[in-house]
Design a protein around this motif. Structure first.
Motif, PDB file in Angstrom:
ATOM      1  N   ALA A 150     -27.771 -31.932  24.720  1.00 32.47           N
ATOM      2  CA  ALA A 150     -27.480 -30.453  24.674  1.00 32.47           C
ATOM      3  C   ALA A 150     -25.957 -30.227  24.419  1.00 32.47           C
ATOM      4  O   ALA A 150     -25.371 -29.440  23.748  1.00 32.47           O
ATOM      5  N   MET A 151     -25.107 -31.038  25.540  1.00 31.81           N
ATOM      6  CA  MET A 151     -23.613 -30.903  25.451  1.00 31.81           C
ATOM      7  C   MET A 151     -23.153 -31.481  24.078  1.00 31.81           C
ATOM      8  O   MET A 151     -21.841 -31.221  23.724  1.00 31.81           O
ATOM      9  N   THR A 152     -23.571 -32.512  23.341  1.00 29.32           N
ATOM     10  CA  THR A 152     -23.120 -32.971  22.339  1.00 29.32           C
ATOM     11  C   THR A 152     -23.290 -31.950  20.992  1.00 29.32           C
ATOM     12  O   THR A 152     -22.795 -32.192  19.964  1.00 29.32           O
ATOM     13  N   THR A 153     -23.905 -31.054  21.118  1.00 34.88           N
ATOM     14  CA  THR A 153     -23.937 -30.059  20.186  1.00 34.88           C
ATOM     15  C   THR A 153     -22.778 -29.131  20.199  1.00 34.88           C
ATOM     16  O   THR A 153     -22.273 -28.515  19.288  1.00 34.88           O
ATOM     17  N   VAL A 154     -22.076 -29.089  21.527  1.00 33.94           N
ATOM     18  CA  VAL A 154     -20.889 -28.615  21.582  1.00 33.94           C
ATOM     19  C   VAL A 154     -19.696 -29.443  21.368  1.00 33.94           C
ATOM     20  O   VAL A 154     -18.777 -29.091  20.773  1.00 33.94           O
ATOM     21  N   ILE A 155     -19.622 -30.391  22.244  1.00 35.47           N
ATOM     22  CA  ILE A 155     -18.608 -31.547  22.357  1.00 35.47           C
ATOM     23  C   ILE A 155     -18.926 -32.651  21.348  1.00 35.47           C
ATOM     24  O   ILE A 155     -19.792 -33.551  21.439  1.00 35.47           O
ATOM     25  N   THR A 156     -18.400 -32.848  20.186  1.00 37.40           N
ATOM     26  CA  THR A 156     -18.766 -33.482  18.897  1.00 37.40           C
ATOM     27  C   THR A 156     -17.892 -34.727  19.056  1.00 37.40           C
ATOM     28  O   THR A 156     -16.289 -34.635  19.345  1.00 37.40           O
ATOM     29  N   GLY A 157     -18.180 -36.048  18.926  1.00 39.64           N
ATOM     30  CA  GLY A 157     -17.449 -37.287  18.770  1.00 39.64           C
ATOM     31  C   GLY A 157     -16.870 -37.799  20.027  1.00 39.64           C
ATOM     32  O   GLY A 157     -16.032 -38.391  20.187  1.00 39.64           O
ATOM     33  N   LYS A 158     -17.458 -37.329  21.242  1.00 39.43           N
ATOM     34  CA  LYS A 158     -16.913 -37.807  22.459  1.00 39.43           C
ATOM     35  C   LYS A 158     -18.301 -38.008  23.329  1.00 39.43           C
ATOM     36  O   LYS A 158     -18.296 -37.546  24.320  1.00 39.43           O
ATOM     37  N   ASP A 159     -18.786 -38.998  22.853  1.00 34.65           N
ATOM     38  CA  ASP A 159     -20.151 -39.335  23.648  1.00 34.65           C
ATOM     39  C   ASP A 159     -19.742 -40.077  24.974  1.00 34.65           C
ATOM     40  O   ASP A 159     -20.700 -39.959  26.095  1.00 34.65           O
ATOM     41  N   ASP A 160     -18.817 -40.814  24.994  1.00 34.61           N
ATOM     42  CA  ASP A 160     -18.559 -41.406  26.287  1.00 34.61           C
ATOM     43  C   ASP A 160     -18.062 -40.348  27.465  1.00 34.61           C
ATOM     44  O   ASP A 160     -18.337 -40.601  28.525  1.00 34.61           O
ATOM     45  N   VAL A 161     -17.351 -39.394  26.927  1.00 35.28           N
ATOM     46  CA  VAL A 161     -16.883 -38.487  27.839  1.00 35.28           C
ATOM     47  C   VAL A 161     -18.123 -37.595  28.465  1.00 35.28           C
ATOM     48  O   VAL A 161     -18.126 -37.201  29.607  1.00 35.28           O
TER      49      VAL A 161
END
Length: 324
Positions: free
Chosen positions: A26-37
């Motif tokens: 769900a969070m990666t739909t908003v924050i892209t390209g920052k999987d580690d974060v």
């Protein structure tokens, strides 16, 4: 007749990974390209810690905090820290009721499962200190009365670098309450292009719906506490933390609380990886986010431009790994 202590219940790793995976997706739909974060933020959540996000303005600090809060069906409050913010705005205040002729307690913003504190270092140290009891003991004391906070309880605070105008440095006691600190950093060119294509038309936060509940998150937090840690691994954590107190480039080492937080974060990371035991690699991976904001460099280290993250990596590299 002595009674043998009962063995801890087995951890349902599938349930832990299911909840963590749903929040992460769900969070990666908003924050892209920052999987580690995003992974670090979910790790801190399931370790029942607090997260400090420090970076320059405009890189998505508040967006990260909001996306985590919206992914959970729970009570969320947001506090915009300003120089005129009062401690009572956070903890609450007792107000005299003319009808009942009694004082009534009006709860402040801290009475929520997820508290998003935006630009926490723009408030005065007096106001920042209003969070100390809440973050450590999950309770608030006002006018001699103690009020329990809901569980789970997570403070996600953002702050600008102290070089920015209008900021106050966080006191050491306040920084020590945060389990981990992370920086988002600038996105890659591809991620920034994707952001311009999608965020320009709609706000992805508007489409984010809760994927789990506060009760389910609390169940996974309780389960992760039972994750196995060997005596050798606990000694490894102690060795890392204690070595920070004698490092020649550090004038303030990590506190005993830091060791507890590091072990909890390592347990959470191991569970997210699908393991029912903690490895030294879990401790090493979480050492910088958990320890770097708690230690203070010497003047010599600052002149040599050694960051606290570099110094933590150095002391981890110098500490003997169990079994090797």
């Amino acid at each position: 007749m002595s009674v043998m202590p009962s063995a801890p219940e087995a951890v349902d790793l599938d349930a832990v990974r299911s909840v963590a995976g749903a929040i992460h997706s769900a969070m990666t739909t908003v924050i892209t390209g920052k999987d580690d974060v995003v992974t670090t933020a979910v790790t801190v959540l399931l370790a029942e810690g607090h997260l400090l996000v420090e970076d320059v303005p405009g890189v998505g600090k508040t967006m990260l905090a909001k996306s985590l809060a919206r992914a959970i069906d729970c009570r969320v409050s947001r506090v915009q820290f300003t120089p005129d913010l009062l401690p009572s705005d956070i903890t609450g205040v007792s107000i005299f009721n003319q009808d009942s002729r009694e004082f009534e307690f009006r709860r402040g913003a801290v009475f929520a499962n997820v508290v998003v504190g935006d630009e926490i270092n723009r408030a005065s140290p007096k106001t920042q200190s209003a969070l100390l009891e809440a973050m450590e003991e999950r309770q608030v004391t006002v006018d001699g009365t103690t009020y329990e906070l809901p569980r789970p309880f997570l403070v996600m605070a953002t702050q600008n670098p102290i070089e920015m105008e209008g900021t106050y440095p966080l006191p050491e006691a306040q920084r020590d309450r945060f389990m981990a600190r992370l920086s988002i950093g600038y996105p890659s060119a591809r991620s920034e292009l994707s952001m311009l294509e999608t965020h320009g038309a709609i706000n992805p936060l508007d489409a984010l719906r809760p994927v789990t509940t506060a009760e389910d998150v609390q169940r996974q937090i309780e389960a992760i506490r039972n994750l196995h840690t060997s005596n050798a691994l606990r000694q490894y954590v102690v060795d890392i933390v204690s070595s920070s107190r004698s490092h020649r480039m550090l004038r303030l080492g990590a506190s005993p609380r830091a060791g507890l937080q590091l072990l909890r974060a390592a347990r959470s990371r191991a569970a997210l990886d699908g393991r029912d035991h903690v490895l030294p690699e879990d401790v090493q991976h979480m050492a910088v986010p958990v320890l770097a904001h708690r230690v203070l460099p010497t003047g010599e280290a600052s002149l040599a431009r050694h960051s606290t993250a570099d110094l933590v990596r150095d002391l981890v590299g110098r500490t003997a790994v169990p079994g090797r």
